[in-house]
Design an enzyme around this catalytic site. Sequence first.
Site, PDB file in Angstrom:
ATOM      1  N   THR A 116     -10.175  45.183 -17.448  1.00  0.00           N
ATOM      2  CA  THR A 116     -10.243  45.502 -16.019  1.00  0.00           C
ATOM      3  C   THR A 116     -11.671  45.745 -15.539  1.00  0.00           C
ATOM      4  O   THR A 116     -12.143  45.130 -14.584  1.00  0.00           O
ATOM      5  CB  THR A 116      -9.374  46.726 -15.715  1.00  0.00           C
ATOM      6  N   GLN A 145      -5.301  42.015 -13.381  1.00  0.00           N
ATOM      7  CA  GLN A 145      -6.206  42.910 -12.698  1.00  0.00           C
ATOM      8  C   GLN A 145      -7.508  42.150 -12.448  1.00  0.00           C
ATOM      9  O   GLN A 145      -7.978  41.417 -13.321  1.00  0.00           O
ATOM     10  CB  GLN A 145      -6.495  44.155 -13.537  1.00  0.00           C
ATOM     11  N   ASP A 168      -6.071  45.778  -8.208  1.00  0.00           N
ATOM     12  CA  ASP A 168      -7.260  46.534  -8.605  1.00  0.00           C
ATOM     13  C   ASP A 168      -8.522  46.083  -7.857  1.00  0.00           C
ATOM     14  O   ASP A 168      -9.584  45.895  -8.463  1.00  0.00           O
ATOM     15  CB  ASP A 168      -7.495  46.415 -10.114  1.00  0.00           C
ATOM     16  N   ASP A 192      -2.149  48.729  -6.765  1.00  0.00           N
ATOM     17  CA  ASP A 192      -3.137  49.749  -7.168  1.00  0.00           C
ATOM     18  C   ASP A 192      -4.546  49.383  -6.698  1.00  0.00           C
ATOM     19  O   ASP A 192      -5.517  49.552  -7.437  1.00  0.00           O
ATOM     20  CB  ASP A 192      -3.161  49.894  -8.694  1.00  0.00           C
ATOM     21  N   ARG A 253       0.528  56.046  -6.795  1.00  0.00           N
ATOM     22  CA  ARG A 253       1.182  56.447  -8.040  1.00  0.00           C
ATOM     23  C   ARG A 253       0.109  57.010  -8.975  1.00  0.00           C
ATOM     24  O   ARG A 253      -1.068  56.625  -8.893  1.00  0.00           O
ATOM     25  CB  ARG A 253       1.939  55.289  -8.685  1.00  0.00           C
ATOM     26  N   TRP A 255      -2.027  57.323 -11.888  1.00  0.00           N
ATOM     27  CA  TRP A 255      -2.552  56.647 -13.075  1.00  0.00           C
ATOM     28  C   TRP A 255      -2.943  57.686 -14.142  1.00  0.00           C
ATOM     29  O   TRP A 255      -3.595  58.679 -13.855  1.00  0.00           O
ATOM     30  CB  TRP A 255      -3.749  55.790 -12.670  1.00  0.00           C
TER      31      TRP A 255
END
Length: 868
Positions: A116, A145, A168, A192, A253, A255
């Site tokens: 990532t 990602q 991401d 996310d 959410r 992480w």
Amino acid sequence: MLNFFSTHFAWRRPAARFWVLLSFMALAASRAFAYDVTVAQDGTGNYTTVAAAIAAAPTGRTTVYSIFIKNGVYREKISIPATKPFIQLEGESVANTILTYTDGASTIVGGVALGTQNSASFSVNANDFSALNLTFENSFGDGSQAVAVLVNADRAVFKNCRFLGNQDTLYVKGSGAPMHYFRDCYIDGNVDFIFGSSIDIFDRCVIYAKSRSTNGASYITAANTPPGQAFGFIFHDAKIPSNTGATLYYLGRPWQNSTGSVPLTQNKVVLIKPTLGFNQIQPAGWTTWDAGTDTNIITYAEFRPRYFSGRNVNVSQRVTWSRQLAVADTAQYQTSTVFGTWNPCAVAPSVCTAFTPAIAVSNFRATKGATQTTLDWNISWAMAGIRYDLLRSTDNVNFSQINTVTAANDSTYNFQMTDALPAAGNVYYYKVQASKAGLATHTTLTATVSSIATIVANTTALGTFAQYQTGASATQTYSLSATNLTANLTVTPPAGYEVSANGGTNWYTNTTPLVLTPTANTVAATTISVRLNATAAGTYAGNIVHTSTAATTQNVAVTGSKVNTAAPVSDPLKWWSLKVSDQDSAAIRSAATTASTPILRRFVLSNGTTVTAYPARSTRYGQAFAATADGLWSASAPTNGPGSNVDRRFYEQFTITAGANRSVRIDSVLLWSAFYNTTGKLAVVYSKSNFTTDSTDVTGGRGPAGVLPATANGAFATPIALANQNTGTNQTYRFALNNALGTTLTAGQTLTVRLYFACASSSSGRYALLKDVVLKGQATTVTATRVALHGMALSVYPNPSAGQTTIELLGSSKPATLTVLNALGQVVHTQAVAAGAAQLNTTKLAPGVYLVRVSTADGTLSQQLVRE
């Protein structure tokens, strides 16, 4: 300009005129030299790339070093090094100054997936960075990602910037408790897409949660706020408009507040007076990561959320562990309170001044349907009165308007139009031109819809085909598809080869090629099987040719050979399932070998509690292990793990030993391997001396995607990239020893195979997974071979041979000649046999299978010889 001054000033004295002109010239000069350097792709600046300007920037600055970037699409992977603080980038315009790159976390570089963080198109590693009027993009697309901007530093400021991506998009982090400020920015993504551990204020930003290709839920934020940090993400006056599809979003959410994370993060996200699109956000608002999430340490809160219509959002169904703030609660989230002595508004005069949005179209795309094209886009900053003209061209040069729409308000973000498909054999090019009086017009990049006949043969390089004395070669496959066809698709293999489109039920040749008939001008993805089925021994090479009217011909190269010798045997010799124990399977073990168990060197099995789904052994994943029992790999590399590169001190070792009076040839290693919750590397090396005098790499093989590339073939210097089993498919690999010719053990000899694993993760709960390790080859019961004729007997030993081989002809005293033929039947060596015996030096022969022929007046005897 003279008319301007004559209107506003009294030109009564020469001295007055002089000082006014001097002042004007000074002002012009100050604007010309307002930046330290300029980047322009057309050569009118100091540099033509942003990376070059950053490379030349000074280190250790304590004041701003400004880089002006003229309009253009800069396709560069850019990083601000930690030694270069106070760099400030300013674009000519936010809509047209675009910094973009295309790496994803799954992108393979140097044999390993980037991961990532390393996927970032633009990385900031220096403190006191700032950016104005720029678009940052990761154009990888869906499926991985893919970070557009990584901020890994303190005191970063972004004003009037766009961040474009999918999963991401924006990653914010840094040492200590780093702070970042985003003002009047636009950020989009689909999973996310704002995530990280730092303290970030998003002031008056547009957060555009994009439609996904499938219905369902997704997530805007994924903060992993460290324990003890007072703040995480704070959004002031954010606008979160609806998207064009059916994707509903959670606001966030947590992480790393999840199963296997140690310690659990204390996630913090607060929204102050956000404006939401109707039915854009899940009624629950927020969600947990998994069953291991501790909601008691999460701060998820909102203050007076409302819809674009002005109506208050119904928050009655929000999760019970989130908060609705009172007026008094909001004081602690003001910028001055959160940032303390740091004032981001002082970075540049425009950071906190009144903001007039620019016209900037985002996510313009053309989607080809069955009968028409759908063209859609969204605006970054919605305004009433923006006119959108859809332009079309057939040559990508001359465009004409085919449709138009004008925004009626400042809350409409999404727009859509349709157009008929181009006729077969043609292509349409589209642009959207957005304009409004008093603002700069934005014309998008081009979207293309093609009806040109196109053939696509998806294949990595096919392996070499080997056909033996009887039957065809083993079959290999590739995928074939085509669109916009106006005629049949013909697949013609070269001489000696055959192809099939139905798994081998029907085979087609060079003289009777395979013909595929399109449906609705399309050939859906079809698996093409290929085999070598020649009639005569020899080498066969050429191209499988794919043709259709008006389509560009596509070729797939093939090479191989047919030999008039029996196919070598390759059977399982030993198998370690690793699902229940270390012991190899007695049922599979060859009688020519002895039992053995593997050894973990500096690796330990999972404790089964950090991640309960991945215990030390399981039927699904086999063996789970890491440098520590709780799944750490590189927290203090190399002490606690190998880190991101394979290390010869960290491995699992397997052995195979030839039994008494037995000979064993090992030609391949098969295994299933992956990683849990991260990606990693694997190298495979073998030795006959337990790595005291020799060490040999495997010579490639096949993985889940087909033939392994030379850059990631499993050798120690070029390890394969192991997938994250959370999202990856089953990972089965086949590695060849000595190009599948193998290596031979005589009685009592042992082959040692070591599997080296590496992983860059510094978090716990990450495990390597391994099961079904198989060594394949052939076992024999003699170390010499013997044939007889007319009272004569021929013995060849040792066989297989790695050096000197003895040739004995018993029962004949007549002169004899020794001839060695290769697999193609070609004579490669001759010599006389004196006194019924001769020494054959096989070191001059290439590894492979040969025929040894001894001829006398009484007859000829032949015996196969394997040169290892």
